[in-house]
Design a protein around this motif. Structure first.
Motif, PDB file in Angstrom:
ATOM      1  N   LEU A 123       0.833  -1.200   0.000  1.00  0.00           N
ATOM      2  CA  LEU A 123       0.000   0.000   0.000  1.00  0.00           C
ATOM      3  C   LEU A 123       0.869   1.252   0.000  1.00  0.00           C
ATOM      4  CD1 LEU A 123      -2.636   1.533   0.156  1.00  0.00           C
ATOM      5  CD2 LEU A 123      -2.755   1.041   2.605  1.00  0.00           C
ATOM      6  N   SER A 124       1.947   1.222   0.764  1.00  0.00           N
ATOM      7  CA  SER A 124       2.862   2.368   0.816  1.00  0.00           C
ATOM      8  C   SER A 124       3.457   2.646  -0.564  1.00  0.00           C
ATOM      9  CB  SER A 124       3.985   2.107   1.827  1.00  0.00           C
ATOM     10  OG  SER A 124       3.478   1.911   3.115  1.00  0.00           O
ATOM     11  N   LYS A 125       3.895   1.580  -1.237  1.00  0.00           N
ATOM     12  CA  LYS A 125       4.517   1.740  -2.554  1.00  0.00           C
ATOM     13  C   LYS A 125       3.496   2.173  -3.609  1.00  0.00           C
ATOM     14  CE  LYS A 125       8.274  -1.581  -1.844  1.00  0.00           C
ATOM     15  NZ  LYS A 125       8.870  -2.874  -2.268  1.00  0.00           N
ATOM     16  N   GLU A 179       0.736   3.841  -3.331  1.00  0.00           N
ATOM     17  CA  GLU A 179       0.197   5.196  -3.173  1.00  0.00           C
ATOM     18  C   GLU A 179       1.272   6.223  -2.848  1.00  0.00           C
ATOM     19  OE1 GLU A 179      -2.663   6.219  -3.920  1.00  0.00           O
ATOM     20  OE2 GLU A 179      -3.759   4.336  -4.162  1.00  0.00           O
ATOM     21  N   GLY A 180       2.537   5.799  -2.824  1.00  0.00           N
ATOM     22  CA  GLY A 180       3.617   6.744  -2.535  1.00  0.00           C
ATOM     23  C   GLY A 180       3.533   7.313  -1.133  1.00  0.00           C
ATOM     24  N   LEU A 181       3.357   6.433  -0.146  1.00  0.00           N
ATOM     25  CA  LEU A 181       3.188   6.859   1.239  1.00  0.00           C
ATOM     26  C   LEU A 181       4.422   6.512   2.065  1.00  0.00           C
ATOM     27  CD1 LEU A 181      -0.409   5.412   1.791  1.00  0.00           C
ATOM     28  CD2 LEU A 181       0.179   7.727   1.054  1.00  0.00           C
ATOM     29  N   GLN A 182       4.691   7.320   3.078  1.00  0.00           N
ATOM     30  CA  GLN A 182       5.747   6.997   4.032  1.00  0.00           C
ATOM     31  C   GLN A 182       5.238   5.843   4.888  1.00  0.00           C
ATOM     32  OE1 GLN A 182       6.285  10.625   6.201  1.00  0.00           O
ATOM     33  NE2 GLN A 182       6.656  11.827   4.354  1.00  0.00           N
ATOM     34  N   GLN A 183       5.970   4.736   4.911  1.00  0.00           N
ATOM     35  CA  GLN A 183       5.460   3.543   5.581  1.00  0.00           C
ATOM     36  C   GLN A 183       5.280   3.749   7.084  1.00  0.00           C
ATOM     37  OE1 GLN A 183       6.812  -0.171   4.101  1.00  0.00           O
ATOM     38  NE2 GLN A 183       6.605  -1.231   6.045  1.00  0.00           N
ATOM     39  N   ASP A 184       6.225   4.424   7.718  1.00  0.00           N
ATOM     40  CA  ASP A 184       6.079   4.690   9.151  1.00  0.00           C
ATOM     41  C   ASP A 184       4.828   5.527   9.412  1.00  0.00           C
ATOM     42  OD1 ASP A 184       8.362   3.284   9.635  1.00  0.00           O
ATOM     43  OD2 ASP A 184       9.653   5.032   9.930  1.00  0.00           O
ATOM     44  N   GLY A 185       4.611   6.510   8.542  1.00  0.00           N
ATOM     45  CA  GLY A 185       3.436   7.360   8.692  1.00  0.00           C
ATOM     46  C   GLY A 185       2.151   6.587   8.478  1.00  0.00           C
ATOM     47  N   GLU A 202      -6.910  17.813  -6.558  1.00  0.00           N
ATOM     48  CA  GLU A 202      -6.877  16.352  -6.532  1.00  0.00           C
ATOM     49  C   GLU A 202      -6.839  15.792  -5.122  1.00  0.00           C
ATOM     50  OE1 GLU A 202      -3.355  15.581  -8.767  1.00  0.00           O
ATOM     51  OE2 GLU A 202      -4.433  15.397 -10.671  1.00  0.00           O
ATOM     52  N   ARG A 203      -6.573  16.647  -4.149  1.00  0.00           N
ATOM     53  CA  ARG A 203      -6.331  16.165  -2.791  1.00  0.00           C
ATOM     54  C   ARG A 203      -7.486  15.325  -2.248  1.00  0.00           C
ATOM     55  NH1 ARG A 203      -3.297  20.926   0.707  1.00  0.00           N
ATOM     56  NH2 ARG A 203      -1.334  20.906  -0.482  1.00  0.00           N
ATOM     57  N   ARG A 204      -8.692  15.814  -2.398  1.00  0.00           N
ATOM     58  CA  ARG A 204      -9.830  15.117  -1.815  1.00  0.00           C
ATOM     59  C   ARG A 204      -9.974  13.708  -2.390  1.00  0.00           C
ATOM     60  NH1 ARG A 204     -15.541  17.195  -0.078  1.00  0.00           N
ATOM     61  NH2 ARG A 204     -14.260  19.012   0.327  1.00  0.00           N
ATOM     62  N   SER A 205      -9.945  13.594  -3.734  1.00  0.00           N
ATOM     63  CA  SER A 205     -10.149  12.289  -4.361  1.00  0.00           C
ATOM     64  C   SER A 205      -9.006  11.329  -4.047  1.00  0.00           C
ATOM     65  CB  SER A 205     -10.305  12.453  -5.876  1.00  0.00           C
ATOM     66  OG  SER A 205      -9.142  13.024  -6.449  1.00  0.00           O
ATOM     67  N   VAL A 206      -7.769  11.837  -4.053  1.00  0.00           N
ATOM     68  CA  VAL A 206      -6.619  10.983  -3.764  1.00  0.00           C
ATOM     69  C   VAL A 206      -6.659  10.515  -2.312  1.00  0.00           C
ATOM     70  CG1 VAL A 206      -4.110  10.908  -3.565  1.00  0.00           C
ATOM     71  CG2 VAL A 206      -5.161  12.020  -5.539  1.00  0.00           C
ATOM     72  N   ALA A 207      -6.932  11.451  -1.397  1.00  0.00           N
ATOM     73  CA  ALA A 207      -6.983  11.094   0.026  1.00  0.00           C
ATOM     74  C   ALA A 207      -8.097  10.093   0.296  1.00  0.00           C
ATOM     75  CB  ALA A 207      -7.165  12.350   0.874  1.00  0.00           C
ATOM     76  N   ASP A 208      -9.254  10.302  -0.318  1.00  0.00           N
ATOM     77  CA  ASP A 208     -10.372   9.383  -0.120  1.00  0.00           C
ATOM     78  C   ASP A 208     -10.048   7.985  -0.639  1.00  0.00           C
ATOM     79  OD1 ASP A 208     -11.857  11.340   1.083  1.00  0.00           O
ATOM     80  OD2 ASP A 208     -13.121  11.771  -0.653  1.00  0.00           O
ATOM     81  N   ARG A 209      -9.301   7.924  -1.749  1.00  0.00           N
ATOM     82  CA  ARG A 209      -8.914   6.622  -2.295  1.00  0.00           C
ATOM     83  C   ARG A 209      -8.010   5.877  -1.303  1.00  0.00           C
ATOM     84  NH1 ARG A 209      -6.105   7.954  -6.894  1.00  0.00           N
ATOM     85  NH2 ARG A 209      -4.097   7.735  -5.846  1.00  0.00           N
ATOM     86  N   VAL A 210      -7.048   6.596  -0.736  1.00  0.00           N
ATOM     87  CA  VAL A 210      -6.139   5.983   0.232  1.00  0.00           C
ATOM     88  C   VAL A 210      -6.900   5.559   1.481  1.00  0.00           C
ATOM     89  CG1 VAL A 210      -4.152   6.382   1.732  1.00  0.00           C
ATOM     90  CG2 VAL A 210      -4.133   7.238  -0.626  1.00  0.00           C
TER      91      VAL A 210
END
Length: 276
Positions: A210-212, A214-220, A252-260
């Motif tokens: 999931l981190s990879k 969506e490009g997320l910091q794994q610790d976060g 794009e923030r809302r749609s991207v955040a909601d997807r995550v």
């Protein structure tokens, strides 16, 4: 003050029985009882730590059991300093020039609300010992709610705003209590299942994927998931955006955040709620 219902004070409890005893003290009754206070007559800490490790993970003690009162006082003092750095006085809130400044105030005061609500859980809580008196806290709260009303009004006008991504957590303000279910209750469906390294590996692999993806910091990401489990409250968009390696555009923030957020919920349903 709660004691173990139906448990003998002269008997050492272990593992599942110990957690069940703790959980019974933690049944909430709205404003009358928002947390459990456990009194024991033997040193159960080693057994408690082992039980939590078995049914959660080896680092879960810090998430499940509250730290000493003094630790939260220190955190409140630090949060107050951050708030005063943005708005030294209540009147300064009206003088904030940009939405970025308003967002900074919202995030700072929101953190203060969270810590104050934890302090409310302690019988020794006393506003007079804190660097922010109760009336000033209430005045800041009014300004905070004014911004919340402003955001709701602008949403109705379909105006794009940075503040749209912020969760004001107004339900915590209206009650002035953290109505958080003890995380042990989230593990009820796991109590009969022995820990399996293979299951843990699959869970960790899913977090990494999931981190990879969506490009997320794994610790976060792990922290956001942990907060979701602890509060049973859907992750906030700004917290999700905050762990992104690359921030999406404002539109794009809302749609991207909601997807995550949907993927985080799916992860919990699969690896936590789905465990029996």
């Amino acid at each position: 003050m709660d004691h173990f219902s139906g448990a003998r004070p002269d008997k050492n409890l272990k593992y599942r029985g110990l957690l069940q005893a703790y959980s019974r003290t933690n049944r909430t009754m709205g404003a009358k009882k928002s947390q459990g206070n456990v009194v024991v007559f033997r040193n159960l800490k080693p057994a408690t730590d082992k039980a939590i490790e078995l049914f959660a993970n080896k680092n879960a003690q810090e998430e499940i059991i509250l730290a000493p009162y003094e630790d939260y006082v220190k955190t409140f003092e630090e949060a107050t300093a951050k708030l005063f750095a943005i708005t030294p006085t209540v009147e300064c809130v009206d003088e904030l020039l940009t939405e970025e400044d308003e967002a900074a105030f919202v995030q700072a005061f929101r953190e203060l609300i969270r810590v104050k609500n934890v302090l409310d859980c302690f019988t020794q809580f006393d506003f007079s010992t804190l660097p922010l008196d109760e009336q000033t806290f209430a005045d800041f709260r009014s300004k905070y709610l004014d911004l919340y009303d402003k955001v709701r009004s602008e949403k109705e006008k379909e105006k794009v705003s940075i503040l749209d991504d912020l969760d004001f957590e107004v339900e915590l303000i209206s009650r002035d209590k953290i109505n958080v279910s003890y995380i042990i209750n989230l593990l009820r469906n796991m109590q009969k299942k022995k820990p399996e390294e293979q299951a843990k590996a699959r869970k960790q692999e899913a977090i990494t994927d999931l981190s990879k993806d969506e490009g997320l910091q794994q610790d976060g990401l792990e922290k956001v998931i942990g907060n979701y489990l602890f509060t049973e409250k859907t992750p906030m968009r700004d917290d999700v955006i905050g762990i992104m390696e690359k921030r999406p555009s404002l539109r794009e923030r809302r749609s991207v955040a909601d997807r995550v957020i949907d993927k985080i919920k799916a992860f919990v349903e699969t690896f936590i709620d789905g465990v029996s």
